[in-house]
Write a protein that holds these residues in place. Sequence first.
Motif, PDB file in Angstrom:
ATOM      1  N   LEU A   1     -14.630  33.522  30.714  1.00  0.00           N
ATOM      2  CA  LEU A   1     -13.330  33.363  30.063  1.00  0.00           C
ATOM      3  C   LEU A   1     -13.035  34.569  29.180  1.00  0.00           C
ATOM      4  O   LEU A   1     -13.240  34.545  27.963  1.00  0.00           O
ATOM      5  CB  LEU A   1     -13.302  32.075  29.243  1.00  0.00           C
ATOM      6  CG  LEU A   1     -13.358  30.764  30.040  1.00  0.00           C
ATOM      7  CD1 LEU A   1     -13.368  29.567  29.105  1.00  0.00           C
ATOM      8  CD2 LEU A   1     -12.206  30.666  31.021  1.00  0.00           C
ATOM      9  N   ALA A   2     -12.594  35.647  29.814  1.00  0.00           N
ATOM     10  CA  ALA A   2     -12.186  36.831  29.064  1.00  0.00           C
ATOM     11  C   ALA A   2     -10.800  36.596  28.467  1.00  0.00           C
ATOM     12  O   ALA A   2      -9.958  35.920  29.062  1.00  0.00           O
ATOM     13  CB  ALA A   2     -12.168  38.049  29.986  1.00  0.00           C
ATOM     14  N   TYR A   3     -10.546  37.153  27.282  1.00  0.00           N
ATOM     15  CA  TYR A   3      -9.248  36.931  26.656  1.00  0.00           C
ATOM     16  C   TYR A   3      -8.923  38.090  25.728  1.00  0.00           C
ATOM     17  O   TYR A   3      -9.801  38.819  25.261  1.00  0.00           O
ATOM     18  CB  TYR A   3      -9.243  35.616  25.870  1.00  0.00           C
ATOM     19  CG  TYR A   3     -10.204  35.573  24.705  1.00  0.00           C
ATOM     20  CD1 TYR A   3      -9.785  35.897  23.414  1.00  0.00           C
ATOM     21  CD2 TYR A   3     -11.544  35.221  24.883  1.00  0.00           C
ATOM     22  CE1 TYR A   3     -10.660  35.870  22.347  1.00  0.00           C
ATOM     23  CE2 TYR A   3     -12.425  35.201  23.826  1.00  0.00           C
ATOM     24  CZ  TYR A   3     -11.979  35.517  22.554  1.00  0.00           C
ATOM     25  OH  TYR A   3     -12.855  35.502  21.495  1.00  0.00           O
TER      26      TYR A   3
ATOM     27  N   VAL B   1      -4.005  40.217  28.526  1.00  0.00           N
ATOM     28  CA  VAL B   1      -3.028  41.259  28.219  1.00  0.00           C
ATOM     29  C   VAL B   1      -1.712  41.037  28.948  1.00  0.00           C
ATOM     30  O   VAL B   1      -0.625  41.115  28.364  1.00  0.00           O
ATOM     31  CB  VAL B   1      -3.593  42.650  28.570  1.00  0.00           C
ATOM     32  CG1 VAL B   1      -2.533  43.733  28.340  1.00  0.00           C
ATOM     33  CG2 VAL B   1      -4.823  42.932  27.735  1.00  0.00           C
ATOM     34  N   ASN B   2      -1.762  40.741  30.233  1.00  0.00           N
ATOM     35  CA  ASN B   2      -0.552  40.640  31.036  1.00  0.00           C
ATOM     36  C   ASN B   2       0.013  39.223  31.139  1.00  0.00           C
ATOM     37  O   ASN B   2       0.907  38.970  31.935  1.00  0.00           O
ATOM     38  CB  ASN B   2      -0.806  41.172  32.443  1.00  0.00           C
ATOM     39  CG  ASN B   2      -1.034  42.670  32.444  1.00  0.00           C
ATOM     40  OD1 ASN B   2      -0.492  43.364  31.589  1.00  0.00           O
ATOM     41  ND2 ASN B   2      -1.842  43.159  33.358  1.00  0.00           N
ATOM     42  N   GLY B   3      -0.530  38.301  30.364  1.00  0.00           N
ATOM     43  CA  GLY B   3       0.045  36.961  30.344  1.00  0.00           C
ATOM     44  C   GLY B   3      -0.712  35.935  31.141  1.00  0.00           C
ATOM     45  O   GLY B   3      -1.094  34.892  30.624  1.00  0.00           O
TER      46      GLY B   3
ATOM     47  N   ASP C   1       6.647  34.990  37.265  1.00  0.00           N
ATOM     48  CA  ASP C   1       6.357  36.325  37.808  1.00  0.00           C
ATOM     49  C   ASP C   1       4.924  36.773  37.496  1.00  0.00           C
ATOM     50  O   ASP C   1       4.620  37.950  37.558  1.00  0.00           O
ATOM     51  CB  ASP C   1       7.338  37.362  37.256  1.00  0.00           C
ATOM     52  CG  ASP C   1       8.740  37.145  37.805  1.00  0.00           C
ATOM     53  OD1 ASP C   1       9.677  37.691  37.227  1.00  0.00           O
ATOM     54  OD2 ASP C   1       8.882  36.417  38.809  1.00  0.00           O
ATOM     55  N   LYS C   2       4.071  35.807  37.128  1.00  0.00           N
ATOM     56  CA  LYS C   2       2.653  36.055  36.879  1.00  0.00           C
ATOM     57  C   LYS C   2       2.370  36.898  35.644  1.00  0.00           C
ATOM     58  O   LYS C   2       1.409  36.669  34.930  1.00  0.00           O
ATOM     59  CB  LYS C   2       1.993  36.727  38.088  1.00  0.00           C
ATOM     60  CG  LYS C   2       1.509  35.752  39.138  1.00  0.00           C
ATOM     61  CD  LYS C   2       0.327  34.961  38.622  1.00  0.00           C
ATOM     62  CE  LYS C   2      -0.279  34.104  39.721  1.00  0.00           C
ATOM     63  NZ  LYS C   2      -1.402  33.290  39.203  1.00  0.00           N
TER      64      LYS C   2
END
Length: 392
Positions: free
Chosen positions: A239-241, A260-262, A370-371
């Motif tokens: 679980l990287a965050y 970082v990108n949501g 949109d990921k």
Amino acid sequence: MQLVIRCERDKNDMAMHDSQRPWSESLPELLISMICHRLHPMDIPCFRAVCKHWNNSSEFTFYPADLTPILISDTITDSGLLRCYSPYFNKMFVVRTPLRAPGSRIFSLEPNGWAMLRGPEKTVSLGNLFNGSTFKTTESEFCGGYFCSSGEDGTGDPELCGIVGMYATTYGVKFQSWDGESTKYFEGQRSEFAMLQCKPVLHKGLWYCIGERARLGVFDPMKSEWRVLEEPNGFGPDLAYKNCYLVESQEELLAVLTVVNGAPINVLRLNEEEMTWERMESLGSRAIFTGTVTSRSMANPPVAMANKVYLPKFYGCPQVIQAALIVSRGSLGFVPERSSSESVDTMLGSGNGDNGGAWFYDLELDSGVDKQIIGCKSLMQYIWVDLGRASP
């Protein structure tokens, strides 16, 4: 002959009934609607309360503010303007308030209209959005940190509202509390605890802070005791965050992990018996709204917003509406101003609200809009508040 007499009697009864009717009920519906549309939004609830006939005839646009938490700007302009973004309607409401607080920032806002403000000179005060009154509570010992209200009894009396301030140090946390009469300070003992940039939350009477390696620091305001828990010690190897947010939801302590990108976003529940973090596959009927200063959980949002995590970001340009914040039928909401010489489109950017909307991550579909959040507008100077009576 009897039929003629009965008809005449019925006409007389109707005429007598009409003469006994209140004049307010005799006005045509069209006329009542025209009058209502010329009133200031703040006067509409009183107008509709005159009688049932006026209430049914005076239609006006009303955007409920209690459907979901609202993103509000953490500052009020010198002229008293407050910006409120609704993720449900995807509209930006610009509300003019009588509150003046130059150089102050809003840290929280209660449904009764009392806002917690931190002034430029370390002062902490309460201000009311509806009548503009202010109440100075205490002076902060810290330049930064978080201030949280507690002990609010619902009466709207600022003197009965307790305030807790928390400030992260290199190895621990400092606390400041105000009980309505006096201020107390407490500094936790030096320990290997580095508090993350995440607002502490009140859970079962204790203040929880989260630090590196998912460790928890707990402050007991009744005993003025601070301790760092040995467990849990990490969220898990997979679980990287980038950011972590604590949320209190239905007497559970949750941690929301974002990258970082949501996407993806992971939500974990603290198993208080085993003191471990457990990944949640679903939020059920709940929705979570995250932010550095405030994060909130809502038990029963609109169906389309359930089982989703929202970030303070949106796509496109929402429609900007100059509105009044009023109470109607026991609900707080936005009513567009019908006559205004000031345009707010040039101040906030124009938009028709047809495209885009709030960015969210759907746990059921394991996907976000949109990921990724690239291209989103970040409302970093905004905080989540419950302007209405949103479910906890």
